[in-house]
Design a protein around this motif. Structure first.
Motif, PDB file in Angstrom:
ATOM      1  N   LEU A 186      -0.951  -1.161  -0.971  1.00 37.66           N
ATOM      2  CA  LEU A 186       0.120  -1.940  -1.241  1.00 37.66           C
ATOM      3  C   LEU A 186       0.551  -1.928  -2.889  1.00 37.66           C
ATOM      4  CD1 LEU A 186      -1.141  -5.144   0.706  1.00 37.66           C
ATOM      5  CD2 LEU A 186       0.447  -3.389   1.212  1.00 37.66           C
ATOM      6  N   LEU A 187      -0.339  -1.807  -3.745  1.00 36.95           N
ATOM      7  CA  LEU A 187      -0.167  -1.526  -5.019  1.00 36.95           C
ATOM      8  C   LEU A 187       0.607  -0.429  -5.376  1.00 36.95           C
ATOM      9  CD1 LEU A 187      -3.495  -2.605  -6.806  1.00 36.95           C
ATOM     10  CD2 LEU A 187      -1.180  -4.076  -6.923  1.00 36.95           C
ATOM     11  N   GLU A 190       4.110  -1.008  -4.625  1.00 34.81           N
ATOM     12  CA  GLU A 190       4.884  -1.926  -5.595  1.00 34.81           C
ATOM     13  C   GLU A 190       5.149  -1.211  -6.785  1.00 34.81           C
ATOM     14  OE1 GLU A 190       3.354  -5.657  -8.537  1.00 34.81           O
ATOM     15  OE2 GLU A 190       2.234  -5.308  -6.454  1.00 34.81           O
ATOM     16  N   LYS A 191       4.175  -0.590  -7.356  1.00 39.80           N
ATOM     17  CA  LYS A 191       4.182   0.340  -8.726  1.00 39.80           C
ATOM     18  C   LYS A 191       5.227   1.495  -8.456  1.00 39.80           C
ATOM     19  CE  LYS A 191       1.516  -2.419 -10.535  1.00 39.80           C
ATOM     20  NZ  LYS A 191       2.066  -3.649 -11.617  1.00 39.80           N
ATOM     21  N   ALA A 193       7.756   1.435  -6.701  1.00 35.94           N
ATOM     22  CA  ALA A 193       9.075   1.156  -6.622  1.00 35.94           C
ATOM     23  C   ALA A 193       9.740   0.797  -7.827  1.00 35.94           C
ATOM     24  CB  ALA A 193       9.219  -0.044  -5.499  1.00 35.94           C
ATOM     25  N   GLU A 194       8.702   0.227  -8.892  1.00 33.28           N
ATOM     26  CA  GLU A 194       9.147   0.167 -10.006  1.00 33.28           C
ATOM     27  C   GLU A 194       9.459   1.503 -10.883  1.00 33.28           C
ATOM     28  OE1 GLU A 194       5.906  -2.384 -11.747  1.00 33.28           O
ATOM     29  OE2 GLU A 194       6.155  -4.162 -10.489  1.00 33.28           O
TER      30      GLU A 194
END
Length: 198
Positions: A186-187, A190-191, A193-194
């Protein structure tokens, strides 16, 4: 700031629940090992410390550039890679040997990634024109002590589950590594995508 304050910063930074990605990595390191293997785990954690100490110094002295978004993405990738290794090589005699033979270098390399991640935090705390030697030494020693406290907690839970609960070490490794890998995935999303989409 003096040595003691930087030591405290390092200790608090590694044990901060809001910075749980580094805690997850230590848990992943411990997942394949029992309390009788504490020397191996201590060496692994020290290899991690050596890696991130070198990276922390290089980044803080601005010898190497730090691409924060990339580093923040690579940290959960390193956690997932450690979990996959745990699941792929069971803690049998052969598996443990394979783990030891390549884990030290791999963990040190991951330590470099995590050290680059720590560097921005450390640079933000430095006082202008302050000597970097004591801050780096204090911060790294604080990190190392914090990591060993996390290792002790992991071994305590392992002892309760495997020794007192009389469960298989392999089950413990699979449960812990799978749970940590899920959070790391999940991280990564998230990262990632950033990193790729801003």
């Amino acid at each position: 700031m003096n040595f003691g304050l930087y030591f405290q910063l390092g200790l608090e930074h590694i044990t901060d629940p809001y910075g749980y990605d580094h805690i997850l990595f230590i848990i992943a390191i411990c997942a394949s090992w029992r309390i009788r293997d504490w020397r191996t785990v201590a060496i692994l954690v020290t290899a991690f410390t050596v890696g991130h100490s070198i990276a922390l110094a290089l980044a803080t002295f601005e010898i190497v550039p730090v691409w924060s978004a990339l580093i923040e993405f690579l940290i959960p990738v390193s956690i997932m890679a450690s979990c996959i290794q745990n699941i792929s090589y069971p803690p049998s005699a052969r598996g443990a040997k394979i783990n030891k033979n390549w884990a030290y270098g791999l963990i040190a390399a991951f330590g470099i990634i995590h050290g680059l991640g720590f560097s921005n935090f450390l640079k933000e705390t430095l006082v202008a024109n302050e000597s970097l030697l004591m801050p780096l030494l204090g911060f790294n020693l604080g990190l190392e002590i914090g990591q060993l406290l996390i290792v002790a907690a992991c071994f305590a839970f392992n002892y309760i589950f495997v020794e007192l609960g009389q469960k298989a070490q392999r089950d413990w490794t699979l449960v812990v590594s799978s749970a940590v890998a899920g959070i790391a995935f999940l991280l990564c999303l998230e990262k990632g995508a950033e990193l790729f989409f801003g």
